[in-house]
Design an enzyme around this catalytic site. Structure first.
Site, PDB file in Angstrom:
ATOM      1  N   SER A  90       0.854  -1.200   0.000  1.00  0.00           N
ATOM      2  CA  SER A  90       0.000   0.000   0.000  1.00  0.00           C
ATOM      3  C   SER A  90       0.885   1.244   0.000  1.00  0.00           C
ATOM      4  O   SER A  90       2.104   1.159   0.211  1.00  0.00           O
ATOM      5  CB  SER A  90      -0.886   0.005   1.245  1.00  0.00           C
ATOM      6  OG  SER A  90      -0.093   0.277   2.393  1.00  0.00           O
TER       7      SER A  90
ATOM      8  N   ASP B 296      -1.347  -1.606  -3.855  1.00  0.00           N
ATOM      9  CA  ASP B 296      -2.701  -1.658  -3.289  1.00  0.00           C
ATOM     10  C   ASP B 296      -3.204  -0.237  -3.034  1.00  0.00           C
ATOM     11  O   ASP B 296      -2.489   0.588  -2.452  1.00  0.00           O
ATOM     12  CB  ASP B 296      -2.623  -2.445  -1.963  1.00  0.00           C
ATOM     13  CG  ASP B 296      -3.987  -2.733  -1.362  1.00  0.00           C
ATOM     14  OD1 ASP B 296      -4.955  -2.883  -2.131  1.00  0.00           O
ATOM     15  OD2 ASP B 296      -4.074  -2.831  -0.120  1.00  0.00           O
TER      16      ASP B 296
ATOM     17  N   HIS C  93     -13.123  -2.854   4.942  1.00  0.00           N
ATOM     18  CA  HIS C  93     -11.774  -3.036   5.477  1.00  0.00           C
ATOM     19  C   HIS C  93     -11.784  -3.115   7.007  1.00  0.00           C
ATOM     20  O   HIS C  93     -12.724  -2.638   7.646  1.00  0.00           O
ATOM     21  CB  HIS C  93     -10.879  -1.872   5.039  1.00  0.00           C
ATOM     22  CG  HIS C  93     -10.577  -1.892   3.572  1.00  0.00           C
ATOM     23  ND1 HIS C  93     -11.119  -0.995   2.695  1.00  0.00           N
ATOM     24  CD2 HIS C  93      -9.800  -2.705   2.832  1.00  0.00           C
ATOM     25  CE1 HIS C  93     -10.685  -1.263   1.476  1.00  0.00           C
ATOM     26  NE2 HIS C  93      -9.883  -2.286   1.533  1.00  0.00           N
TER      27      HIS C  93
ATOM     28  N   GLY D   7     -11.174  -6.189   1.617  1.00  0.00           N
ATOM     29  CA  GLY D   7     -11.782  -6.385   2.938  1.00  0.00           C
ATOM     30  C   GLY D   7     -12.140  -7.835   3.200  1.00  0.00           C
ATOM     31  O   GLY D   7     -13.222  -8.137   3.690  1.00  0.00           O
TER      32      GLY D   7
ATOM     33  N   SER E 205     -10.495 -10.157   5.135  1.00  0.00           N
ATOM     34  CA  SER E 205     -10.026 -10.824   6.357  1.00  0.00           C
ATOM     35  C   SER E 205     -11.174 -11.489   7.097  1.00  0.00           C
ATOM     36  O   SER E 205     -12.318 -11.007   7.066  1.00  0.00           O
ATOM     37  CB  SER E 205      -9.329  -9.820   7.284  1.00  0.00           C
ATOM     38  OG  SER E 205      -8.015  -9.587   6.839  1.00  0.00           O
TER      39      SER E 205
ATOM     40  N   ASP F 191      -5.283  -8.301   4.808  1.00  0.00           N
ATOM     41  CA  ASP F 191      -4.294  -7.523   5.546  1.00  0.00           C
ATOM     42  C   ASP F 191      -4.550  -7.622   7.049  1.00  0.00           C
ATOM     43  O   ASP F 191      -3.694  -8.042   7.830  1.00  0.00           O
ATOM     44  CB  ASP F 191      -4.346  -6.057   5.085  1.00  0.00           C
ATOM     45  CG  ASP F 191      -3.270  -5.206   5.742  1.00  0.00           C
ATOM     46  OD1 ASP F 191      -2.397  -5.766   6.431  1.00  0.00           O
ATOM     47  OD2 ASP F 191      -3.299  -3.969   5.570  1.00  0.00           O
TER      48      ASP F 191
ATOM     49  N   ARG G 185      -2.251  -8.658  10.577  1.00  0.00           N
ATOM     50  CA  ARG G 185      -1.958  -7.743  11.691  1.00  0.00           C
ATOM     51  C   ARG G 185      -2.380  -8.375  13.014  1.00  0.00           C
ATOM     52  O   ARG G 185      -1.748  -8.187  14.046  1.00  0.00           O
ATOM     53  CB  ARG G 185      -2.707  -6.425  11.495  1.00  0.00           C
ATOM     54  CG  ARG G 185      -2.265  -5.670  10.253  1.00  0.00           C
ATOM     55  CD  ARG G 185      -3.034  -4.373  10.109  1.00  0.00           C
ATOM     56  NE  ARG G 185      -2.676  -3.702   8.856  1.00  0.00           N
ATOM     57  CZ  ARG G 185      -2.853  -2.410   8.620  1.00  0.00           C
ATOM     58  NH1 ARG G 185      -3.411  -1.648   9.534  1.00  0.00           N
ATOM     59  NH2 ARG G 185      -2.498  -1.873   7.483  1.00  0.00           N
TER      60      ARG G 185
ATOM     61  N   ARG H 230      14.355 -10.690  18.467  1.00  0.00           N
ATOM     62  CA  ARG H 230      14.381 -11.802  17.513  1.00  0.00           C
ATOM     63  C   ARG H 230      13.562 -13.025  17.911  1.00  0.00           C
ATOM     64  O   ARG H 230      12.889 -13.598  17.049  1.00  0.00           O
ATOM     65  CB  ARG H 230      15.837 -12.188  17.208  1.00  0.00           C
ATOM     66  CG  ARG H 230      16.537 -11.091  16.435  1.00  0.00           C
ATOM     67  CD  ARG H 230      18.021 -11.280  16.398  1.00  0.00           C
ATOM     68  NE  ARG H 230      18.589 -11.236  17.741  1.00  0.00           N
ATOM     69  CZ  ARG H 230      19.902 -11.189  18.003  1.00  0.00           C
ATOM     70  NH1 ARG H 230      20.767 -11.197  17.015  1.00  0.00           N
ATOM     71  NH2 ARG H 230      20.333 -11.146  19.244  1.00  0.00           N
TER      72      ARG H 230
HETATM   73  P1  13P Z   1      -8.857  -6.496   5.292  1.00  0.00           P
HETATM   74  O1  13P Z   1      -8.874  -5.255   6.130  1.00  0.00           O
HETATM   75  O2  13P Z   1     -10.131  -7.237   5.392  1.00  0.00           O
HETATM   76  O3  13P Z   1      -7.675  -7.350   5.556  1.00  0.00           O
HETATM   77  O4  13P Z   1      -8.753  -6.018   3.759  1.00  0.00           O
HETATM   78  C1  13P Z   1      -7.509  -5.720   3.177  1.00  0.00           C
HETATM   79  C2  13P Z   1      -7.634  -5.056   1.852  1.00  0.00           C
HETATM   80  O5  13P Z   1      -8.678  -4.966   1.247  1.00  0.00           O
HETATM   81  C3  13P Z   1      -6.383  -4.509   1.268  1.00  0.00           C
HETATM   82  O6  13P Z   1      -6.627  -3.836   0.088  1.00  0.00           O
HETATM   83  O1  G3H Z   2      -7.032  -1.660   2.414  1.00  0.00           O
HETATM   84  C1  G3H Z   2      -6.058  -1.174   2.982  1.00  0.00           C
HETATM   85  C2  G3H Z   2      -4.965  -2.071   3.408  1.00  0.00           C
HETATM   86  O2  G3H Z   2      -5.355  -2.821   4.521  1.00  0.00           O
HETATM   87  C3  G3H Z   2      -3.686  -1.310   3.597  1.00  0.00           C
HETATM   88  O3  G3H Z   2      -3.689  -0.599   4.781  1.00  0.00           O
HETATM   89  O4  G3H Z   2      -2.969   1.664   4.042  1.00  0.00           O
HETATM   90  O5  G3H Z   2      -2.755   0.940   6.435  1.00  0.00           O
HETATM   91  O6  G3H Z   2      -1.259  -0.014   4.673  1.00  0.00           O
HETATM   92  P1  G3H Z   2      -2.605   0.569   5.000  1.00  0.00           P
HETATM   93 ZN    ZN Z   3      -8.532  -2.813   0.072  1.00  0.00          ZN
END
Ligand code: 13P
Ligand code: G3H
Ligand code: ZN
Length: 318
Positions: free
Chosen positions: A48, A81, A179, A211, A213, A256, A260, A281
């Site tokens: 991203s 992304d 998301h 989105g 996850s 994503d 996390r 580590r």
């Molecule tokens: P999640 O927040 O559901 O992991 O979605 C990630 C996403 O769409 C990244 O573009």
């Molecule tokens: O959809 C967004 C992704 O989860 C990326 O998130 O912009 O915080 O890296 P970020």
């Molecule tokens: Zn996304």
């Protein structure tokens, strides 16, 4: 081996989906590659704008290039992304990215078409493919908050016009997801009827699910038991729905938040159980192993597990 996103989609279309995993650091990259090899799966590594700025975009590129050497069997594409127009051009010019996402879905339709068209022209001239977005996902998308209740599902007729006018290679659609960790407040899930209707209008165009996850409940509970305060109601997509969606043309499933959560659980539990520890580590090692296990579990549900040899043969023939 870095391949084009187009090749991965052509191999997967209608059969399985590629996991598109967001990465920000070395440990995520190691866990991702290890999990992909363990499950014999091709994958998409996605970066991203926030990830590019976390350290320095050259660090991520360097680590990914090193991972390619450390894991020579890996077959993957590199994707930007949620890019804005400027970042898309930077990535296209860099020669490192297989594909970029131009996210102008918050703009009016005509404006989204115009921006996407410009990016497609620049990208195709360099052999890079383009994911565009139409419709509004609920929840928080980068810095744009959209009231979940007013989240706008992608209109199938508009999708047809949009793809015809822009020439984009794949389409991110609003099909019920959002998301982050708080996707659904009730028993909602994916809108399969909408996926079918969109695909019927643009047969052959790979669809992308953002989105995606799953926000595993045991993960949330473990994080909170180790001092976290994730709000109740954290809820994600049922991962058993990945494959049925893939069979309807969803080729890329973006994950994503779940990664996390693995990071947060591992580090909270590790340092809670070893309060005297200050070496980073040992915790990093646990995370890499746990993230690899997570990647294996997702690739199995996506149907990408076991496709590695076949996709390599397919990509080298083309
Ligand atoms: P999640 O927040 O559901 O992991 O979605 C990630 C996403 O769409 C990244 O573009
Ligand atoms: O959809 C967004 C992704 O989860 C990326 O998130 O912009 O915080 O890296 P970020
Ligand atoms: Zn996304």
């Amino acid at each position: 081996m870095i391949v084009t996103t187009k090749q991965l989609f052509a191999h997967a279309y209608g059969k399985y989906a590629l996991g598109a995993y967001n990465i920000n650091n070395l440990e995520q990259i190691m866990g991702l590659f290890k999990g992909a090899i363990d499950s014999k799966a091709p994958f998409i590594i996605q970066i991203s704008k926030g990830a590019r700025g976390y350290t320095d975009k050259r660090m991520l590129e360097g680590i990914i290039r090193a991972a390619e050497e450390v894991f020579p069997e890996a077959v993957f594409a590199v994707h930007l992304d949620h890019g804005d127009e400027k970042t898309c051009y930077e990535c296209i010019e860099s020669g490192f990215y297989s594909s970029v996402m131009i996210d102008a879905s918050h703009d009016p339709f005509e404006e989204n078409v115009a921006i996407t068209k410009r990016v497609v022209e620049a990208a195709h001239a360099r052999g890079v493919s383009v994911e565009a977005e139409l419709g509004m996902l609920g929840g928080v998308e980068e810095d744009i908050a959209v009231d979940e209740k007013n989240a706008l599902l992608t209109d199938p007729i508009e999708a047809k016009e949009f793809v015809a006018q822009t020439g984009c290679d794949s389409l991110a659609c609003a099909i019920g997801t959002s998301h982050g960790a708080y996707k659904f407040s009730g028993g909602q899930g994916l809108h399969f009827e909408r996926i079918k209707a969109i695909q019927a209008q643009i047969p052959g165009t790979p669809l992308v699910m953002h989105g995606s996850s799953s926000v595993p409940q045991d993960e949330v509970e473990r994080i909170n038991a180790a001092g976290g305060k994730l709000k109740e109601g954290a809820k994600g997509v049922d991962p058993n729905q990945y494959l049925p969606a893939a069979q309807l043309g969803v080729c890329k499933v973006n994950i994503d938040t779940d990664g996390r959560l693995v990071w947060t659980r591992v580090h909270r539990e590790f340092f809670q159980s070893k309060p005297e520890e200050f070496d980073l580590r040992p915790a990093g090692k646990v995370f890499m192993a746990e993230y690899a296990k997570f990647i294996v579990s997702r690739n199995e549900l996506l149907g990408s597990a076991g496709q590695l040899d076949s996709v390599r043969e397919f990509a080298t023939k083309k």
